[in-house]
Every structure is written in C-alpha cells, then in structure tokens.
Design an enzyme around this catalytic site. Structure first.
Site, PDB file in Angstrom:
ATOM      1  N   LYS A  55      -7.760  36.985  14.908  1.00  0.00           N
ATOM      2  CA  LYS A  55      -8.579  38.177  15.155  1.00  0.00           C
ATOM      3  C   LYS A  55      -8.581  39.100  13.944  1.00  0.00           C
ATOM      4  O   LYS A  55      -9.634  39.541  13.486  1.00  0.00           O
ATOM      5  CB  LYS A  55      -8.060  38.924  16.392  1.00  0.00           C
ATOM      6  N   ASP A  61     -11.307  40.574  20.152  1.00  0.00           N
ATOM      7  CA  ASP A  61     -10.196  41.380  20.634  1.00  0.00           C
ATOM      8  C   ASP A  61     -10.328  41.526  22.141  1.00  0.00           C
ATOM      9  O   ASP A  61     -11.141  40.841  22.772  1.00  0.00           O
ATOM     10  CB  ASP A  61     -10.169  42.735  19.923  1.00  0.00           C
TER      11      ASP A  61
END
Length: 209
Positions: free
Chosen positions: A121, A139
């Site tokens: 991420k 996320d």
C-alpha cells in the site's frame, strides 16, 4: 447492472465532478512523502500533518534520518499510532535508502517494498503520487468503498487492487486512488455511511441490494 456499467458510471461521475483529488498529507519531496505515508498507517492524515513539521525540521534528508537514533525519532512521533515500530522502520528505511539507492526514493514497487516498514500500500501510494505510476493503493477506505459499491468482491487488499486495476484505465488510476479514499473518508464512512448524500447511489451495489 453490469460491472462495466458500474465502473463507467462511478468513474464518469468523479471525472465530471471531482477533477482535482490529491493526497491530504503535507510533503515537499519524495522522501517526505514516503515518511508521511509510513506514519499514516492506522493513523489519520491530520495527526500525521501535525507530527511531520518537527520531524522534517530535525531530519530534512535521508542522510540525517539514517544517522538518527530510534529513541530520538520516537520522541518526535510518539503521538502517532505504533510509534515504537514506526521509529525503527523510519531509521531503517533511511539507512537502506543510502546503502541501496544512493539516498533516492526508488520508483519501482518491488524496490520500495524492500525498504523496512514499506508494504504494498505504501509503495503504491508513493509510486502513484510521485511518478504517476498506474497502480492503485488499497487502504482501509479504498477496500471498504470498493466492496460496498460493487467494484470488487475481493476479500483481501491485493485482490481488490487487482480488480480495480483490471477495470480502471491506466491514465485514471493515480487520481482514482484519491477519489476512492476521499469518498470513503467523508461520505462512505465505516460506521455511519452518508448514503442520503451520496452521489454514487445510482451505481452502488449495496444501496440497491
């Protein structure tokens, strides 16, 4: 409604009505962005933005951060979540930037993920914002919004990432990442989604269920 129609409707709305969508983190360089994104894990951007000015003043370069003690970094970031591990990761990240990348933040996803404390991420966020790489960072907001809207049935962030990248054109991926994050942060909230105010309800799978 087909998945293709859902994507076309949602992306079309954002493209027409939200032409500008950017990170809410404050940074002035790839190095500062990487630090801020690392700090933002399980923490609000607001809290990170309150923390980074003093941190960047003390350690304006990777070289300065690499020479810092974990204890001194901890003292500056203790108000964020998981400050102990983040302090250690920040120092380790800076040291590896110097030893492996000449102090420059790499653009390659795998290279970014080789840095301590940098997962997929974080790597995707940095690569997308800094170099416009056609990747989607997933996320908690992107994961939740994508599943609620019906953009993905994936049960892991990686599965959702692959679904989004399969359907979102490369040129839209950098801004689509922010569209979905901001929609999740301010409209499609985790506990109390504001469905009555949501402009995406015509295409939302959960709303029509």
């Amino acid at each position: 409604m087909t998945v293709k129609q859902r994507y076309e409707g949602i992306l079309g709305y954002f493209r027409d009505n939200v032409p500008v969508a950017e990170s809410e983190l404050h940074f002035d360089s790839p190095y500062q962005l990487l630090v801020a994104v690392m700090l933002s894990a399980q923490c609000t951007d607001r809290r990170v933005n309150q923390t980074t000015p003093a941190l960047f003043a003390a350690y304006p370069t990777p070289e300065a951060l690499a020479a810092a003690s974990v204890e001194d970094v901890y003292a500056l970031i203790r108000s964020v979540s998981y400050p102990n591990s983040k302090a250690a990761h920040l120092v380790g990240m800076a040291q590896k930037l110097l030893s492996d990348f000449g102090g420059q933040v790499p653009s390659d996803i795998d290279a970014l993920m080789s840095l301590p404390g940098v997962g997929r991420k974080t790597a995707n966020v940095v690569a997308s914002i800094t170099w416009g790489e056609p990747v989607i960072a997933v996320d908690t907001h992107v994961f939740r919004v994508s599943r609620r809207l019906g953009l993905s049935r994936g049960t892991t962030p990686r599965a959702v990432e692959l679904d989004l990248e399969r359907h979102i054109p490369e040129e839209l991926r950098p801004i689509a990442h922010h569209w979905l994050i901001l929609h999740g942060r301010y409209v499609c909230k985790a506990q109390k989604p504001r469905c009555g105010e949501c402009p995406l309800t015509p295409w939302c799978k959960e709303h029509s269920a």
